[in-house]
Design an enzyme around this catalytic site. Structure first.
Site, PDB file in Angstrom:
ATOM      1  N   ASP A   8      -8.250  13.238  45.858  1.00  0.00           N
ATOM      2  CA  ASP A   8      -9.001  13.405  44.448  1.00  0.00           C
ATOM      3  C   ASP A   8     -10.054  14.334  44.708  1.00  0.00           C
ATOM      4  OD1 ASP A   8      -7.518  11.229  43.618  1.00  0.00           O
ATOM      5  OD2 ASP A   8      -8.881  10.027  43.369  1.00  0.00           O
ATOM      6  N   ASP A 130      -2.891   4.003  32.436  1.00  0.00           N
ATOM      7  CA  ASP A 130      -3.811   3.169  33.144  1.00  0.00           C
ATOM      8  C   ASP A 130      -3.961   2.038  32.251  1.00  0.00           C
ATOM      9  OD1 ASP A 130      -4.424   5.280  34.888  1.00  0.00           O
ATOM     10  OD2 ASP A 130      -6.130   6.042  33.827  1.00  0.00           O
TER      11      ASP A 130
END
Length: 246
Positions: A8, A130
């Site tokens: 990330d 998500d």
């Protein structure tokens, strides 16, 4: 089942967020290529990279770091998400040798864009969904929608996406284990591969996911666990390979 290390990116560094909060980031390394090399040396066969600044700004911010990894490991498939909101961005990444582009929030706001992207770049588009308690969340998890994750998944499957990356956001970055039931329900409902994300903490989670590989779970993304040491990546991939053969 492929174990996929997550890198990330925030401000050019490798970080992990807790619960998607930009101000709750742990910095693991400022050298992205060295971090990628670490996972490759431990047997990674694909990398999952996320441009966190890009996700919040709606356009690529850490593209250079992605390109550096691409140059260092030309044969390693990379999937990239964060800030992918137009076809030009996808084209730039694919031209640079990235294998897959992941559409997130924009897929929910503008599902037609997914169909467009799949048509323009078949075989290279994934959608990141998500969900919290079966409902899709967007905008860096700030907003839970009234979209059912399975219904949306079916729509994107019809559009031609390569895979769905499914994150149970009650668990991501919190080291709570994988939501096997929710992941299995989505995998069973669709024919395209599901890549599980969120909550993978140790070898037991890999064992649990291996039991639903037959339902269509082709991979699992791991982040905080491999950075903080509760999961040894090399052992995890070896176990996954062993269970896949069983």
């Amino acid at each position: 089942m492929l174990l996929i290390p997550a890198i990330d990116l925030k401000d050019g560094e490798c970080v992990r967020l807790r619960q998607g909060l930009m101000d709750d980031a742990t910095v693991f390394s400022g050298d992205i290529v060295a971090m990628a090399e670490r996972w490759v040396n431990q047997g990674a066969r694909r990398l999952h990279m996320v441009d966190l600044n890009g996700a919040f700004e709606g356009k690529p911010v850490n593209g250079d770091a992605v390109y550096q990894v691409r140059e260092a490991f030309p044969d390693l498939p990379i999937q990239i998400g964060g800030g992918i909101r137009d076809l030009e961005t996808i084209e730039a990444y694919l031209k640079a040798g990235v294998s897959y582009c992941i559409i997130g929030t924009k897929a929910v706001h503008n599902p037609e864009f997914v169909a467009e992207a799949c048509k323009a770049f078949p075989g290279h588009i994934m959608v990141g969904l998500d969900a919290k308690e079966g409902m899709v969340a967007i905008n860096g998890w700030a907003e839970v929608t009234d979209h059912n994750v399975i219904d949306l998944g079916k729509q994107f499957e019809n559009d031609g996406v390569e895979a769905i990356i499914y994150t149970d956001i009650g668990r991501d970055g919190m080291m709570q284990g994988v939501n096997i039931q929710a992941t299995q329900a989505l995998a069973k409902a669709l024919n395209i591969p599901i890549i599980a994300s969120g909550g993978i903490t140790n070898l037991d989670d890999i064992r649990a996911l291996a039991t639903i590989e037959k339902d269509g779970v082709s991979g699992a993304i791991t982040g905080r666990a491999i950075y903080e040491g509760s999961l040894n990546f090399k052992e995890g991939q070896a176990l996954s390979d062993e269970l896949s053969k069983a």
